[in-house]
Design an enzyme around this catalytic site. Structure first.
Site, mmCIF file in Angstrom:
data_model
loop_
_atom_site.group_PDB
_atom_site.id
_atom_site.type_symbol
_atom_site.label_atom_id
_atom_site.label_comp_id
_atom_site.label_asym_id
_atom_site.label_seq_id
_atom_site.Cartn_x
_atom_site.Cartn_y
_atom_site.Cartn_z
ATOM 1 N N CYS A 71 74.831 62.221 55.277
ATOM 2 C CA CYS A 71 74.645 63.130 56.414
ATOM 3 C C CYS A 71 75.721 64.218 56.423
ATOM 4 C CB CYS A 71 74.704 62.343 57.728
ATOM 5 S SG CYS A 71 73.272 61.269 57.949
ATOM 6 N N CYS A 152 70.258 64.740 56.708
ATOM 7 C CA CYS A 152 70.501 64.265 58.069
ATOM 8 C C CYS A 152 71.803 64.832 58.626
ATOM 9 C CB CYS A 152 70.528 62.731 58.092
ATOM 10 S SG CYS A 152 71.612 61.993 56.858
#
Ligand code: AVW
Length: 252
Positions: A71, A152
């Protein structure tokens, strides 16, 4: 005879070499045998009209090369091909598609097959403007969709503040493939960096029309938006070649 350049010479050796290099340097990739990568590539293009290749045709290849993207590390781009890749080489903080396993194997390469035989066409391939559904664009669309889906946290996007015609083409992969593919439950924000050439012109900024239009498009896809003009770490990299420019007095 197509209008574009043919398949890159020694394509198979290049792809296998890049594949083995990547899995050696990144042992977290579960794939151990690169032959399967080549097989999935040939499945996608052999015995098919190279102007009639679909994104679907490349899904098995993309699945075989799947990878977890940490992420906050994804860096997308439009009209900043050279600068964005110079930046990810200099900083470990971000990853473009071309730095991932799938993207790095095929970056800069050309390939297409032949309609009636199981071989690559080394003489010519369809040019970008010759047909919409050519092998190269189908491959990059599938690879881009896979990368955007796997992203993400904060997803960053490097755009060109000095480009004519706005920050992203209407048909750009960023707009047509990547924004719609993002997982709204996993992406917290899409953050644009609008990078001007050090000596201008300053055509696009966070508050100009093409960026506001892209903002609306991103928000329509239920994604949060933010924007930074001339993100400093990238500006410092731009200054390597011209440290004496006024714009480079930015360290203090
Ligand atoms: P781009 P994208 N003629 O800079 O958002 C020749 O607009 O599309 O960025 N080559 C072309 C043409 C054309 N008309 N249009 C596109 N290209 C090729 C995956 C050319 O090689 C990454 F993750 C150009 O350098 C980025 O986030 C490239 O497409 C995103 O896609 C990019 O066009 C960048 O694609």
């Amino acid at each position: 005879m197509w209008k574009g350049q043919g398949t890159t010479k020694n394509l198979k050796d290049i792809v296998l070499g890049r594949c083995y290099n990547y899995i050696t340097m990144n042992p977290n990739i579960w794939l151990r045998n690169c032959d399967a990568i080549w097989e999935r590539l040939t499945d996608a293009v052999y015995k098919k009209n190279p102007c009639n290749i679909t994104e679907e045709d490349f899904k098995p290849l993309a699945a075989l090369a799947s990878q977890t993207i940490p992420c906050n590390k994804s860096l997308l781009w439009s009209k900043t091909n050279s600068l964005v890749h110079r930046y990810t080489k200099a900083s470990q903080d971000f990853l473009t598609l071309e730095d991932t396993f799938l993207g790095s194997m095929f970056d800069g390469l050309m390939f297409c097959g032949k309609s009636y035989s199981s071989e690559m066409n080394y003489d010519s391939c369809p040019a970008w403007d010759e047909c919409d559904h050519n092998a190269i664009s189908a491959f990059w669309k599938t690879a881009s969709a896979t990368f955007a889906k796997a992203s993400c946290g904060v997803v960053n996007v490097m755009l060109n503040g000095s480009a004519d015609g706005g920050v992203a083409r209407k048909e750009s992969i960023l707009r047509t493939v990547e924004v719609p593919s993002m997982n709204v439950n996993a992406v917290s924000e899409v953050r644009l960096w609008i990078m001007d050439n050090l000596e201008g012109p300053d055509k696009n900024s966070c508050n100009t029309e093409s960026v506001l239009e892209l903002k609306a498009y991103i928000e329509q896809h239920n994604l949060a938006f933010s924007c930074v003009d001339n993100y400093k770490p990238v500006q410092l990299l731009q200054c390597i070649e011209t440290p004496d420019l006024p714009a480079c007095n930015i360290c203090k």
